[in-house]
Motif scaffolding. Sequence first.
Motif, PDB file in Angstrom:
ATOM      1  N   THR A  64      13.167 -36.485  -0.141  1.00  0.00           N
ATOM      2  CA  THR A  64      12.080 -35.527   0.064  1.00  0.00           C
ATOM      3  C   THR A  64      10.804 -35.969  -0.649  1.00  0.00           C
ATOM      4  N   THR A 119       3.534 -34.448   2.012  1.00  0.00           N
ATOM      5  CA  THR A 119       3.436 -33.006   1.754  1.00  0.00           C
ATOM      6  C   THR A 119       2.156 -32.394   2.305  1.00  0.00           C
ATOM      7  N   GLN A 125       5.536 -28.076   2.344  1.00  0.00           N
ATOM      8  CA  GLN A 125       5.841 -27.805   0.937  1.00  0.00           C
ATOM      9  C   GLN A 125       6.722 -26.571   0.783  1.00  0.00           C
ATOM     10  N   GLU A 126       6.433 -25.501   1.569  1.00  0.00           N
ATOM     11  CA  GLU A 126       7.246 -24.292   1.480  1.00  0.00           C
ATOM     12  C   GLU A 126       8.684 -24.555   1.915  1.00  0.00           C
ATOM     13  N   ARG A 127       8.840 -25.332   3.012  1.00  0.00           N
ATOM     14  CA  ARG A 127      10.193 -25.643   3.486  1.00  0.00           C
ATOM     15  C   ARG A 127      10.948 -26.482   2.460  1.00  0.00           C
ATOM     16  N   ALA A 153      10.465 -26.552  -0.768  1.00  0.00           N
ATOM     17  CA  ALA A 153      10.807 -25.714  -1.922  1.00  0.00           C
ATOM     18  C   ALA A 153      12.097 -24.942  -1.654  1.00  0.00           C
ATOM     19  N   GLY A 154      12.221 -24.397  -0.430  1.00  0.00           N
ATOM     20  CA  GLY A 154      13.437 -23.688  -0.068  1.00  0.00           C
ATOM     21  C   GLY A 154      14.651 -24.605  -0.024  1.00  0.00           C
ATOM     22  N   ASP A 155      14.472 -25.830   0.496  1.00  0.00           N
ATOM     23  CA  ASP A 155      15.575 -26.789   0.553  1.00  0.00           C
ATOM     24  C   ASP A 155      16.022 -27.200  -0.844  1.00  0.00           C
ATOM     25  N   HIS A 156      15.046 -27.442  -1.736  1.00  0.00           N
ATOM     26  CA  HIS A 156      15.391 -27.819  -3.113  1.00  0.00           C
ATOM     27  C   HIS A 156      16.164 -26.694  -3.803  1.00  0.00           C
ATOM     28  N   ALA A 157      15.727 -25.452  -3.556  1.00  0.00           N
ATOM     29  CA  ALA A 157      16.420 -24.318  -4.173  1.00  0.00           C
ATOM     30  C   ALA A 157      17.852 -24.205  -3.651  1.00  0.00           C
ATOM     31  N   TRP A 184      19.900 -26.996  -5.242  1.00  0.00           N
ATOM     32  CA  TRP A 184      20.116 -26.737  -6.665  1.00  0.00           C
ATOM     33  C   TRP A 184      21.147 -25.630  -6.870  1.00  0.00           C
TER      34      TRP A 184
END
Length: 588
Positions: free
Chosen positions: A440, A445, A451-453, A455-459, A462
């Motif tokens: 990623t 970006t 960026q929003e997508r 952020a959701g994927d990273h969350a 994690w």
Amino acid sequence: MVKLIRKYFLLAALLLALVASFIYSPSWLRLCYGLALFLFGMQNIEDGLREAAGGRLERWMRKSTATPTKGALFGMGATFILQSSTLVSLLTIAFLSTGMIQLAGGIAILLGTNLGATSGIWLLALAGQSLSLSPAALPMLVFGILMSFFSDRSRAFGRVLVGIALIFLGVDEIKAGFQAFGADIDFSGTQIGGMAEVLIFFVVGFLLTVVLQSSHATLLLTLAALAGGQISLMQGFAIAVGSNVGSSATTALVGMLGGDRNGQRLALAHVVFNTVTAVLSLIIWWPLTHLVMKFGQWLGMGQLLQLALFHTLFNLMGLAVFWKLQAKLADWLRRRLPDKTDTNLLLQDKAALEPRYLQSNMLLSPDTALMAVGKEIRHLDSIGIEVMCHALFIPTDRLYAEGDDEGKELPPPQPPLELDVPQLYESQIKPLFSAILDFTGKLDTAVEGLQERLAGDHAAAWQIVEIVKESQHLQKNMKQYLSDAASPAGKDYLRLRSHVFKTLRLFRRIDALAVGEERAGLMEKLRIHTETLETFRGRVMVKLRNHELNGWQTSSLLNDINYARRIGRGILEILTRREMNQVEDAPL
């Protein structure tokens, strides 16, 4: 370390050999210089058009596979515009791997790319008719560089202009290099003759394309050598057939190395199509080549245009052979490369786990990259669930057993019990999570909404990592109390073990369902199941008051009940976020 040293040694030796060859032969240097300009120009055109198209290419590709005819026309058009059958093939594999198009649609696109690739040799043949392109290249180069100082879209079109200019300059330099080379190299008068000569030059075309990673570059060299008299027209025909087979090598390498079955199937389809077409052309070699030469002479074509005509005709022949066989080819590919069973994903030797879907060709498009990340996170989820089975000392086979057995009592684990979750986290979870972050990090970006997508994927990624960490703590006490059959807390840990396993089984069932009533019902069942841990906690406190458990045992159980609750809530959060993504991505 030894392999790395050997690699750098070979690279240094190759560079030194090239430098020595340049010093020895200025004409060879000029030829390589022209080829370098051509390849770099092709790269600039590909990158510039992809940036200028934004997400349009993805949307066009999704709409293009409704029928085989639309798919083939898209393949032809995209290859004509991008002038790179390899790029279109890699994009098709990426879209197929992420589920955006189906296998039959991907095969239709590949059939079209082969025919679209013939446009390149026609342009090169026309450019090679004693015409210098440098005068047109210089102003294009100036304007292209000036456009790079403006907006992103202008910069992208400027890069395309620079690419075209470099190709024009490269074509002239390659022609000049071959003319200077003419006195030293001349294969046109070779005495081998027959099919042996054809096969030799077929191999030459194949190897050149594999090394240069561009059939256009191979055909440009062939046209230049033909124009300079270094090869005969028949030898040029053989090189063109070999270049077609060589063009599928990159596709095959990317597709076969990837873990996705559909990508592997399409890569194999490309190899089968090009190889069968080449074999058929070799079988009818003499009538096919003489027909092209007679027809070309009748139309007043020179040798360069006759080579372009031959390249088009034998690709048309392959398209005609495979057109009615697309469905049968897709069925054969599915039988030859059946879907992998998504079970027992952990590596037994605890080697570092490699990502399944994060191949470099996925970065060609933001849409495919995001979908590949989503599929890799699901892969990470599956790995994490298996690691948690290890934390509970339950064989992973039981996780994938058929039937609704979440509520059934599990047999007690058989000693000796191994604390292996920390090792599995380091060798399986952490490397895969790191690969997702690295992948990623390569995305642009600046793309709207990316960026929003991300952020959701990273969350989401994690979240499963955190759950696995919770299971590390759970496993320690599980081992202590399940290994001691006489421990008063043993029965409570067996119940807790069954509770967490039911959570894992429910996660697998829910995740396999689309948004709907059945999924909603199971989600509610999982919520209630997670909250029943409060009853579990109350039962433990009653046992403490009745002196059935001591303070140390009660403390361990309360901590582990808390870990089990975090696992349940984390899984609910993963499923809820995934459900929201399904709703957002659903077609209007």
